[in-house]
Design a protein around this motif. Structure first.
Motif, PDB file in Angstrom:
ATOM      1  N   ASN A  36      39.512 -25.331 -83.795  1.00  0.00           N
ATOM      2  CA  ASN A  36      39.928 -23.971 -83.465  1.00  0.00           C
ATOM      3  C   ASN A  36      41.367 -23.672 -83.879  1.00  0.00           C
ATOM      4  O   ASN A  36      41.928 -22.656 -83.468  1.00  0.00           O
ATOM      5  N   ARG A  37      41.943 -24.570 -84.671  1.00  0.00           N
ATOM      6  CA  ARG A  37      43.274 -24.390 -85.252  1.00  0.00           C
ATOM      7  C   ARG A  37      44.366 -24.184 -84.200  1.00  0.00           C
ATOM      8  O   ARG A  37      45.250 -23.343 -84.335  1.00  0.00           O
ATOM      9  N   VAL A  38      44.297 -24.964 -83.128  1.00  0.00           N
ATOM     10  CA  VAL A  38      45.306 -24.920 -82.074  1.00  0.00           C
ATOM     11  C   VAL A  38      46.256 -26.100 -82.289  1.00  0.00           C
ATOM     12  O   VAL A  38      45.824 -27.249 -82.346  1.00  0.00           O
ATOM     13  N   SER A  39      47.540 -25.805 -82.404  1.00  0.00           N
ATOM     14  CA  SER A  39      48.496 -26.898 -82.566  1.00  0.00           C
ATOM     15  C   SER A  39      48.836 -27.459 -81.187  1.00  0.00           C
ATOM     16  O   SER A  39      48.926 -26.728 -80.201  1.00  0.00           O
ATOM     17  N   TYR A  40      49.016 -28.746 -81.123  1.00  0.00           N
ATOM     18  CA  TYR A  40      49.256 -29.435 -79.862  1.00  0.00           C
ATOM     19  C   TYR A  40      50.050 -30.702 -80.129  1.00  0.00           C
ATOM     20  O   TYR A  40      50.196 -31.132 -81.264  1.00  0.00           O
ATOM     21  N   PHE A  41      50.566 -31.300 -79.077  1.00  0.00           N
ATOM     22  CA  PHE A  41      51.080 -32.657 -79.174  1.00  0.00           C
ATOM     23  C   PHE A  41      50.679 -33.397 -77.917  1.00  0.00           C
ATOM     24  O   PHE A  41      50.387 -32.796 -76.884  1.00  0.00           O
ATOM     25  N   LEU A  42      50.616 -34.698 -78.036  1.00  0.00           N
ATOM     26  CA  LEU A  42      50.191 -35.553 -76.934  1.00  0.00           C
ATOM     27  C   LEU A  42      51.389 -36.266 -76.344  1.00  0.00           C
ATOM     28  O   LEU A  42      52.260 -36.749 -77.055  1.00  0.00           O
ATOM     29  N   ARG A  43      51.393 -36.329 -75.040  1.00  0.00           N
ATOM     30  CA  ARG A  43      52.414 -37.096 -74.340  1.00  0.00           C
ATOM     31  C   ARG A  43      51.676 -38.109 -73.474  1.00  0.00           C
ATOM     32  O   ARG A  43      50.751 -37.759 -72.741  1.00  0.00           O
ATOM     33  N   TRP A  44      52.062 -39.361 -73.588  1.00  0.00           N
ATOM     34  CA  TRP A  44      51.396 -40.421 -72.838  1.00  0.00           C
ATOM     35  C   TRP A  44      52.276 -40.849 -71.675  1.00  0.00           C
ATOM     36  O   TRP A  44      53.484 -40.982 -71.810  1.00  0.00           O
ATOM     37  N   THR A  45      51.644 -41.078 -70.535  1.00  0.00           N
ATOM     38  CA  THR A  45      52.360 -41.635 -69.384  1.00  0.00           C
ATOM     39  C   THR A  45      51.935 -43.081 -69.222  1.00  0.00           C
ATOM     40  O   THR A  45      50.816 -43.455 -69.579  1.00  0.00           O
ATOM     41  N   LYS A  46      52.824 -43.881 -68.703  1.00  0.00           N
ATOM     42  CA  LYS A  46      52.506 -45.293 -68.502  1.00  0.00           C
ATOM     43  C   LYS A  46      51.561 -45.447 -67.316  1.00  0.00           C
ATOM     44  O   LYS A  46      51.633 -44.682 -66.348  1.00  0.00           O
ATOM     45  N   PRO A  47      50.669 -46.443 -67.382  1.00  0.00           N
ATOM     46  CA  PRO A  47      49.760 -46.649 -66.243  1.00  0.00           C
ATOM     47  C   PRO A  47      50.535 -47.160 -65.033  1.00  0.00           C
ATOM     48  O   PRO A  47      51.546 -47.849 -65.173  1.00  0.00           O
ATOM     49  N   LYS A  48      50.056 -46.801 -63.865  1.00  0.00           N
ATOM     50  CA  LYS A  48      50.678 -47.278 -62.637  1.00  0.00           C
ATOM     51  C   LYS A  48      50.401 -48.764 -62.483  1.00  0.00           C
ATOM     52  O   LYS A  48      49.439 -49.308 -63.002  1.00  0.00           O
ATOM     53  N   TRP A  49      51.242 -49.438 -61.768  1.00  0.00           N
ATOM     54  CA  TRP A  49      51.218 -50.895 -61.680  1.00  0.00           C
ATOM     55  C   TRP A  49      49.871 -51.433 -61.213  1.00  0.00           C
ATOM     56  O   TRP A  49      49.306 -52.334 -61.807  1.00  0.00           O
ATOM     57  N   PHE A  50      49.309 -50.913 -60.143  1.00  0.00           N
ATOM     58  CA  PHE A  50      48.060 -51.441 -59.589  1.00  0.00           C
ATOM     59  C   PHE A  50      46.868 -50.524 -59.828  1.00  0.00           C
ATOM     60  O   PHE A  50      45.887 -50.565 -59.096  1.00  0.00           O
ATOM     61  N   SER A  51      46.925 -49.703 -60.859  1.00  0.00           N
ATOM     62  CA  SER A  51      45.827 -48.753 -61.093  1.00  0.00           C
ATOM     63  C   SER A  51      44.611 -49.412 -61.731  1.00  0.00           C
ATOM     64  O   SER A  51      43.517 -48.890 -61.666  1.00  0.00           O
ATOM     65  N   GLY A  52      44.796 -50.540 -62.402  1.00  0.00           N
ATOM     66  CA  GLY A  52      43.681 -51.211 -63.052  1.00  0.00           C
ATOM     67  C   GLY A  52      43.331 -50.632 -64.414  1.00  0.00           C
ATOM     68  O   GLY A  52      42.357 -51.033 -65.030  1.00  0.00           O
TER      69      GLY A  52
END
Length: 97
Positions: A36-52
């Motif tokens: 659909n020609r939508v520009s975007y960017f991705l931001r990653w967050t780190k996993p929490k310590w005990f999230s698995g």
């Protein structure tokens, strides 16, 4: 003095659209946004310590001018009903350069 085309350009107008945990869902959203020609960017967050989880969460950020079409594109996938996608709809508060 002539005004350039870029003087009216707004910067730092990104919106955190949604948050996704699953890589397969992220890929589906990316394909639909590109289609659909939508520009975007991705931001990653780190996993929490005990999230698995090995991976963190992926946040899709879009320009506020394309917010409506991006939201409609993602909602048309029908994935938001099972808590697979969390819509954030908040302004990005960080400058990334």
């Amino acid at each position: 003095m002539l005004e350039t085309e870029y003087t009216k350009v707004k910067v730092h107008n990104e919106i955190e659209l949604c948050e996704v945990d699953d890589i397969e869902i992220k890929d589906r959203i990316e394909k639909e946004l590109l289609k659909n020609r939508v520009s975007y960017f991705l931001r990653w967050t780190k996993p929490k310590w005990f999230s698995g989880k090995k991976n963190g969460t992926c946040i899709f950020c879009v320009n506020e001018a394309q917010l409506d079409i991006a939201e409609e594109t993602i909602r048309n996938l029908g994935l938001d009903s099972g808590n697979k996608i969390k819509f954030l709809m908040k302004k990005v508060d960080k400058i990334f350069y």
